[in-house]
Scaffold this active site. Structure first.
Site, PDB file in Angstrom:
ATOM      1  N   GLU A   1       0.796  -1.225   0.000  1.00  0.00           N
ATOM      2  CA  GLU A   1       0.000   0.000   0.000  1.00  0.00           C
ATOM      3  C   GLU A   1       0.831   1.278   0.000  1.00  0.00           C
ATOM      4  O   GLU A   1       1.987   1.293   0.409  1.00  0.00           O
ATOM      5  CB  GLU A   1      -0.941   0.023   1.200  1.00  0.00           C
ATOM      6  CG  GLU A   1      -0.287   0.226   2.546  1.00  0.00           C
ATOM      7  CD  GLU A   1      -1.310   0.353   3.667  1.00  0.00           C
ATOM      8  OE1 GLU A   1      -2.257   1.160   3.535  1.00  0.00           O
ATOM      9  OE2 GLU A   1      -1.140  -0.350   4.683  1.00  0.00           O
TER      10      GLU A   1
ATOM     11  N   GLU B   1     -11.450   1.306   7.576  1.00  0.00           N
ATOM     12  CA  GLU B   1     -10.278   1.506   8.428  1.00  0.00           C
ATOM     13  C   GLU B   1     -10.282   2.962   8.904  1.00  0.00           C
ATOM     14  O   GLU B   1      -9.467   3.777   8.492  1.00  0.00           O
ATOM     15  CB  GLU B   1      -8.986   1.175   7.671  1.00  0.00           C
ATOM     16  CG  GLU B   1      -7.773   1.092   8.589  1.00  0.00           C
ATOM     17  CD  GLU B   1      -6.467   0.888   7.839  1.00  0.00           C
ATOM     18  OE1 GLU B   1      -5.602   0.162   8.350  1.00  0.00           O
ATOM     19  OE2 GLU B   1      -6.319   1.460   6.746  1.00  0.00           O
TER      20      GLU B   1
END
Length: 260
Positions: free
Chosen positions: A142, A239
């Site tokens: 990521e 998240e």
């Protein structure tokens, strides 16, 4: 849409072992945990089975990264430690069967040239992708914004695309966190189209504030439409940081998202 709860950030009012069932009761379709290793693998497997939820993603152990250090994956001098972390994650994943393993790039280590760090990272991603392919588990990597996390090695969709081309392995894809892109005021729709079929997992939070959808200024509908347009049919993982009222009070968005 399949929506997962990131249990490292949601339901923090509960011990980790109790968050899985809390996510089930709240209506989530699956869960992910950044670093679940405090729970024995067999215990996590039992909790997931009891709740009837899949484990969508975990992170590879990252050394000192959560304490502000550079981590392991892009530090040439820490390759023995990375190998041990990879073995730990493989053993854990063989029992818990996450769909994805996230290998964090980490921060650029002091005294390390950026290209040397990227080459080390690419080699480790290729190595991880090969190892986890034997378990049928996807490896992702990521980009994180450098405003919240100065020194992080990979920041943008362009960085991710270049890294994946360098890795050149079919079992390694991009983890796209919509919050980290919004935090940098990037054109997220353009980033989605740039990465296209290389997107293997998506996380989200509103911005600013990294709260629940609707707490900030992000317009999620065009982003979800763009993901659908490039053929993404995977998970969307929440998240975000709930406010002082707790996780349950922040879930007004959930039912609507699941019916998109």
């Amino acid at each position: 849409m399949k929506i997962a709860a990131n249990l490292s950030m949601l339901f923090n009012e509960l011990p980790l072992a109790e968050r899985i069932m809390a996510a089930r009761v709240a209506g989530f379709d699956g869960v992910e945990i950044q670093f679940p290793y405090e729970l024995p693998a067999i215990r996590l497997k039992e909790l997931l089975e009891r709740a009837g939820l899949p484990l969508v993603l975990i992170n590879l152990p990252a050394g000192d990264f959560t304490q502000g250090g550079p981590g392991l994956a892009a530090v040439p001098a820490r390759q023995a430690e990375f190998g041990a972390a990879l073995q730990e994650a493989l053993t854990y994943a063989a029992m818990t069967r996450p769909m994805c393993i996230n290998v964090l790039p980490g921060r650029l280590a002091e005294g390390v040239d950026r290209d040397q760090a990227l080459e080390t990272l690419a080699n480790n991603l290729r190595r991880s992708a090969e190892a986890f392919a034997l378990l049928g588990i996807r490896v992702v990597c990521e980009a994180i914004n450098p405003l919240d996390m100065p020194g992080f090695l990979i920041n943008t969709p362009e960085h991710l695309q270049a890294l994946l081309e360098r890795v050149d392995h079919p079992n390694c894809q991009a983890q796209l966190d919509l919050y980290h892109m919004a935090r940098q005021q990037l054109d997220i729709v353009a980033g989605i189209h740039l990465l296209g079929s290389r997107i293997g997992h998506v996380q989200f939070a509103d911005c600013p504030g990294r709260g629940a959808p609707g707490s900030g200024a992000v317009e999620f509908e065009p982003l979800i439409s763009a993901l659908q347009a490039v053929g993404y049919d995977g998970w969307l993982s929440a998240e975000y940081r709930p406010d002082d009222q707790g996780t349950a009070a922040s879930l007004g968005w959930l039912a609507e998202w699941q019916h998109r």
